[in-house]
Enzyme design. Structure first.
Site: not given
Length: 336
Positions: A13, A21-24, A37, A81, A139, A294
């Site tokens: 990485d 990032n911390l949500q997932r 990371k 991803d 994502c 957007c």
């Protein structure tokens, strides 16, 4: 895998931990925000099992280093991803005869399978050609249920351990699909494609290629479809000046999804998600000075192209989207 006692884990990485990032990405914590990371991952793994050997590879996987990196490992686990890295990982693993454990996620769904060179199908059998650039939201653009990566990641870890132990029936030849909203698992069979350019009878892919070019991207550029890249655009600083001017303010059109709109939005913007734009275009005035935005500028480029075809000759795309607005104009605005 570390808790199971896998002897060596190589971690690839090049990115740094971001609060979004911390949500997932539960391997990291708030104290690691802004730090590499791989360092965060190694620290967590060492805390869990100090007997595991960890190898930090803080660089972007590419066609120049993939074969050398993969050569030292027995199993490759793909948690990437983007399409260019998935094709790269697939091809490099195939050439090295290494099994590849594949996983992908989007919004409320996840997929997993295992590719074993010469024994089963490969990623190219499943997706012979990449989708057009920008046609599949990332994502960050489309969002993802934070729990989902953990579920698919655990499935990938299970498959990796089974491959190491040579026990059980793997997902080779089977494509597992998980829907979190329905709490259902479905499975479809995957077969080798005899015309596959990598593992078929008449192979044309015999070495690693330029995967950015293969996927229609230019390295370092936003994945905006080529036909939309030349749409008239406006920068966030130019838009800020227009909004501050008072007279002749442009009409702001937000083409994101409602849940994104709730997180952050520009003042007085009208929300029409990209998918609903054709049926709601009558709500807009062709005479308006229209600025379309957007998350990062990909969907709004498509929307701008559509609008100009429909006679909105003053429509412009906001370069970089609301992300650029947050970075350059309003750092206090929530970022996702």
């Amino acid at each position: 895998m570390a808790a199971a006692g896998v002897g060596t884990l190589g971690l690839i990485d090049f990115d740094k931990v971001d609060v979004t990032n911390l949500q997932r990405q539960i391997l990291h914590g708030t104290s690691w925000v802004g730090k590499p990371k791989v360092d965060s991952a190694v620290a967590r793994i060492k805390e869990l099992n100090p007997h595991v050997k960890t190898v930090k590879i803080e660089e972007m996987l590419n066609k120049d280093n993939a074969m050398k990196i993969f050569a030292d490992y027995d199993v490759i686990v793909d948690g990437t991803d983007n399409f260019q890295t998935r094709y790269l990982s697939n091809d490099a693993a195939f050439f090295l005869k290494k099994p590849l454990v594949y996983g992908s996620i989007f919004r409320f769904e996840g997929h997993a399978t295992v590719f074993v060179p010469e024994e089963g199908p490969c990623y190219r059998c499943m997706y012979p050609e990449p989708p057009p650039p920008g046609s599949v939201p990332s994502c960050a653009e489309g969002g993802v249920l934070g729990i989902l990566p953990g579920i698919i990641g655990v499935i990938q870890a299970t498959e990796a351990v089974k491959l190491i132990l040579k026990k059980g029936r793997t997902l080779m030849g089977r494509f597992l699909m998980y829907n979190a909203m329905d709490m259902t698992f479905r499975e479809v069979k995957l077969k080798k494609d005899p015309t596959c350019p990598l593992c078929g009878k008449n192979r044309t892919v015999k070495e690693l290629i330029d995967y950015d070019a293969f996927c229609g991207l230019t390295r370092g550029q936003e994945a905006v479809p080529e036909e939309f890249a030349q749409m008239p655009a406006i920068s966030v600083t130019e838009l800020k000046a227009k909004l501050d001017n008072g007279a002749g303010k442009p009409t702001l059109l937000d083409v994101r999804e409602p849940e994104e709109f709730e997180i952050c939005k520009l003042p007085n913007a009208k929300l029409i998600p990209l998918g609903n734009l054709p049926e709601r275009v009558h709500e807009l005035d062709t005479a308006d000075d229209l600025v379309v935005y957007c998350h990062t500028g990909v969907r709004s480029a498509r929307a701008t192209a559509f609008l100009r075809q429909m006679g909105f000759t003053k429509a412009k795309n906001l370069s970089g989207g609301i992300d650029a607005w947050t970075d350059e104009i309003d750092p206090e605005m929530p970022k996702y």
